[in-house]
Design a protein around this motif. Sequence first.
Motif, PDB file in Angstrom:
ATOM      1  N   MET A  46       0.826  -1.216   0.000  1.00  0.00           N
ATOM      2  CA  MET A  46       0.000   0.000   0.000  1.00  0.00           C
ATOM      3  C   MET A  46       0.857   1.261   0.000  1.00  0.00           C
ATOM      4  N   TYR A  47       1.983   1.227   0.674  1.00  0.00           N
ATOM      5  CA  TYR A  47       2.807   2.421   0.789  1.00  0.00           C
ATOM      6  C   TYR A  47       3.856   2.562  -0.297  1.00  0.00           C
ATOM      7  N   PHE A  48       4.318   1.440  -0.857  1.00  0.00           N
ATOM      8  CA  PHE A  48       5.508   1.545  -1.685  1.00  0.00           C
ATOM      9  C   PHE A  48       5.416   0.948  -3.081  1.00  0.00           C
ATOM     10  N   VAL A  49       4.252   0.500  -3.473  1.00  0.00           N
ATOM     11  CA  VAL A  49       4.094  -0.042  -4.820  1.00  0.00           C
ATOM     12  C   VAL A  49       3.078   0.825  -5.554  1.00  0.00           C
ATOM     13  N   PRO A  50       3.401   1.287  -6.774  1.00  0.00           N
ATOM     14  CA  PRO A  50       2.427   2.072  -7.538  1.00  0.00           C
ATOM     15  C   PRO A  50       1.114   1.307  -7.647  1.00  0.00           C
ATOM     16  N   THR A  51       0.010   2.047  -7.583  1.00  0.00           N
ATOM     17  CA  THR A  51      -1.281   1.393  -7.488  1.00  0.00           C
ATOM     18  C   THR A  51      -2.125   1.551  -8.736  1.00  0.00           C
ATOM     19  N   ASP A  52      -2.937   0.564  -8.940  1.00  0.00           N
ATOM     20  CA  ASP A  52      -3.955   0.538  -9.971  1.00  0.00           C
ATOM     21  C   ASP A  52      -5.070  -0.289  -9.371  1.00  0.00           C
ATOM     22  N   GLY A  53      -6.220   0.303  -9.143  1.00  0.00           N
ATOM     23  CA  GLY A  53      -7.298  -0.344  -8.404  1.00  0.00           C
ATOM     24  C   GLY A  53      -7.633  -1.758  -8.820  1.00  0.00           C
ATOM     25  N   ASP A  54      -7.872  -1.984 -10.108  1.00  0.00           N
ATOM     26  CA  ASP A  54      -8.266  -3.319 -10.540  1.00  0.00           C
ATOM     27  C   ASP A  54      -7.152  -4.336 -10.347  1.00  0.00           C
ATOM     28  N   SER A  55      -5.923  -3.973 -10.707  1.00  0.00           N
ATOM     29  CA  SER A  55      -4.840  -4.942 -10.533  1.00  0.00           C
ATOM     30  C   SER A  55      -4.544  -5.140  -9.054  1.00  0.00           C
ATOM     31  N   ASN A  56      -4.686  -4.101  -8.234  1.00  0.00           N
ATOM     32  CA  ASN A  56      -4.476  -4.271  -6.794  1.00  0.00           C
ATOM     33  C   ASN A  56      -5.529  -5.187  -6.197  1.00  0.00           C
ATOM     34  N   ALA A  57      -6.778  -5.040  -6.626  1.00  0.00           N
ATOM     35  CA  ALA A  57      -7.828  -5.917  -6.112  1.00  0.00           C
ATOM     36  C   ALA A  57      -7.487  -7.367  -6.438  1.00  0.00           C
ATOM     37  N   SER A  58      -7.073  -7.624  -7.663  1.00  0.00           N
ATOM     38  CA  SER A  58      -6.687  -8.985  -8.064  1.00  0.00           C
ATOM     39  C   SER A  58      -5.480  -9.458  -7.262  1.00  0.00           C
ATOM     40  N   MET A  59      -4.516  -8.571  -7.073  1.00  0.00           N
ATOM     41  CA  MET A  59      -3.306  -8.931  -6.343  1.00  0.00           C
ATOM     42  C   MET A  59      -3.646  -9.332  -4.903  1.00  0.00           C
ATOM     43  N   PHE A  60      -4.465  -8.531  -4.221  1.00  0.00           N
ATOM     44  CA  PHE A  60      -4.804  -8.848  -2.838  1.00  0.00           C
ATOM     45  C   PHE A  60      -5.642 -10.125  -2.757  1.00  0.00           C
ATOM     46  N   GLU A  61      -6.522 -10.346  -3.716  1.00  0.00           N
ATOM     47  CA  GLU A  61      -7.285 -11.597  -3.739  1.00  0.00           C
ATOM     48  C   GLU A  61      -6.341 -12.790  -3.922  1.00  0.00           C
ATOM     49  N   ASP A  62      -5.367 -12.646  -4.807  1.00  0.00           N
ATOM     50  CA  ASP A  62      -4.390 -13.721  -5.012  1.00  0.00           C
ATOM     51  C   ASP A  62      -3.526 -13.932  -3.769  1.00  0.00           C
TER      52      ASP A  62
END
Length: 130
Positions: A46-62
């Motif tokens: 959350m603090y140190f990786v560039p974010t993109d909502g859809d890919s972050n949602a997939s990443m956290f689900e994975d």
Amino acid sequence: MSDVEKSGFISKVIGPKKRWRAYKARSRRLPANYRTTVEAIERYVMYFVPTDGDSNASMFEDLADLFEQAAANRTPIREVVGEDPVEFVEAFVQNYSEGGYVPPRARKRLTDSIDRAAGEDTGKEDTTAS
């Protein structure tokens, strides 16, 4: 910042709220040490990786999938993240973002959190709360 702007910002960082809430519910159900590990990885991302909502949602689900499976199989945390948690997280998130600079202090915090969570695997005392 208006509610619409806040909502857009939140979606950009964590993805759709419904998916985020489902992920958080899943991570809360993990055994304590796995949950601590997931929370440390989440904080780092959350603090140190560039974010993109859809890919972050997939990443956290994975991420939740990975640690639910590890917990079900009783796979030691170190077998999942290896000896270098920073390397693990950076390789993991590479599938979802273009990466970015991470300060050394953040790397140490991630490593220390996972060292504590994996305490029973390394012979160190586990100081996490259940």
